[in-house]
Write a protein that holds these residues in place. Structure first.
Motif, PDB file in Angstrom:
ATOM      1  N   THR A   2       0.931  -1.177  -0.129  1.00 15.03           N
ATOM      2  CA  THR A   2       0.114   0.049  -0.011  1.00 15.03           C
ATOM      3  C   THR A   2       1.137   1.590  -0.179  1.00 15.03           C
ATOM      4  N   THR A   3       0.682   1.966  -0.853  1.00 13.07           N
ATOM      5  CA  THR A   3       0.881   3.469  -0.390  1.00 13.07           C
ATOM      6  C   THR A   3       0.475   4.344   0.121  1.00 13.07           C
ATOM      7  N   ALA A   4       1.399   5.627   0.395  1.00 12.31           N
ATOM      8  CA  ALA A   4       0.590   6.266   1.494  1.00 12.31           C
ATOM      9  C   ALA A   4      -0.631   7.210   1.043  1.00 12.31           C
ATOM     10  N   THR A   5      -0.831   7.232  -0.345  1.00 11.74           N
ATOM     11  CA  THR A   5      -1.907   7.821  -1.142  1.00 11.74           C
ATOM     12  C   THR A   5      -3.618   6.738  -0.143  1.00 11.74           C
ATOM     13  N   GLU A   6      -2.976   5.523  -0.623  1.00 10.52           N
ATOM     14  CA  GLU A   6      -3.539   4.751  -0.856  1.00 10.52           C
ATOM     15  C   GLU A   6      -4.359   4.610   0.690  1.00 10.52           C
ATOM     16  N   ALA A   7      -2.591   4.148   1.847  1.00 15.11           N
ATOM     17  CA  ALA A   7      -3.237   4.029   3.159  1.00 15.11           C
ATOM     18  C   ALA A   7      -4.441   5.725   4.460  1.00 15.11           C
ATOM     19  N   ARG A   8      -4.206   6.031   3.447  1.00 15.58           N
ATOM     20  CA  ARG A   8      -5.087   7.389   4.132  1.00 15.58           C
ATOM     21  C   ARG A   8      -5.660   7.825   2.713  1.00 15.58           C
ATOM     22  N   PRO A   9      -7.451   8.885   3.532  1.00 13.68           N
ATOM     23  CA  PRO A   9      -8.140   9.365   1.981  1.00 13.68           C
ATOM     24  C   PRO A   9      -7.068  10.452   1.871  1.00 13.68           C
ATOM     25  N   VAL A  10      -7.249  11.038   1.113  1.00 11.88           N
ATOM     26  CA  VAL A  10      -7.001  12.452   0.936  1.00 11.88           C
ATOM     27  C   VAL A  10      -7.207  13.334   0.433  1.00 11.88           C
ATOM     28  N   PRO A  11      -7.467  14.896   1.411  1.00 10.79           N
ATOM     29  CA  PRO A  11      -8.571  15.771   1.546  1.00 10.79           C
ATOM     30  C   PRO A  11      -8.707  15.956   0.251  1.00 10.79           C
ATOM     31  N   ARG A  12      -9.796  17.043   0.196  1.00 10.91           N
ATOM     32  CA  ARG A  12     -10.813  17.885  -0.575  1.00 10.91           C
ATOM     33  C   ARG A  12      -9.394  18.444  -1.262  1.00 10.91           C
ATOM     34  N   LYS A  13      -8.787  19.421  -0.424  1.00  6.82           N
ATOM     35  CA  LYS A  13      -8.315  20.390  -0.991  1.00  6.82           C
ATOM     36  C   LYS A  13      -7.345  20.263  -1.311  1.00  6.82           C
ATOM     37  N   LEU A  14      -6.201  18.754  -1.086  1.00  5.74           N
ATOM     38  CA  LEU A  14      -5.765  18.072  -1.676  1.00  5.74           C
ATOM     39  C   LEU A  14      -5.376  17.510  -3.172  1.00  5.74           C
ATOM     40  N   GLY A  15      -6.713  16.870  -2.686  1.00  7.53           N
ATOM     41  CA  GLY A  15      -7.234  15.957  -4.371  1.00  7.53           C
ATOM     42  C   GLY A  15      -8.277  16.912  -4.923  1.00  7.53           C
ATOM     43  N   VAL A  16      -9.074  17.465  -5.259  1.00  8.60           N
ATOM     44  CA  VAL A  16      -9.671  18.923  -6.114  1.00  8.60           C
ATOM     45  C   VAL A  16      -9.094  19.068  -6.956  1.00  8.60           C
ATOM     46  N   PRO A  17      -7.943  19.950  -6.323  1.00 13.35           N
ATOM     47  CA  PRO A  17      -7.112  20.603  -7.436  1.00 13.35           C
ATOM     48  C   PRO A  17      -5.636  19.716  -7.825  1.00 13.35           C
TER      49      PRO A  17
END
Length: 72
Positions: A2-17
């Motif tokens: 598992t990568t770090a992005t799979e281990a925890r959800p990406v906050p909207r303020k990081l993922g949306v942009p």
């Protein structure tokens, strides 16, 4: 594995942009699928680095943070 992005959800303020930028490249600039894949991998790596360092928004990415990413 598992990568770090799979281990925890990406906050909207990081993922949306990130998704918006990839969509811009896909639709408006019509980049090739391979180029888009390369950008997506690089941005996923950068997002994982941001998560590891506790960023909740790209507004928190200081020059020191960006330098730290490129220094690794």
């Amino acid at each position: 594995m598992t990568t770090a992005t799979e281990a925890r959800p990406v906050p909207r303020k990081l993922g949306v942009p990130v998704e918006s930028w990839l969509d811009e490249l896909r639709r408006a600039r019509r980049l090739s699928p391979r180029t888009l894949d390369a950008y997506a991998r690089d941005l996923a790596d950068y997002t994982a680095f941001a998560l590891q360092h506790g960023l909740a928004s790209w507004d928190e990415a200081s020059l020191t943070f960006v330098d730290g990413y490129f220094a690794m």
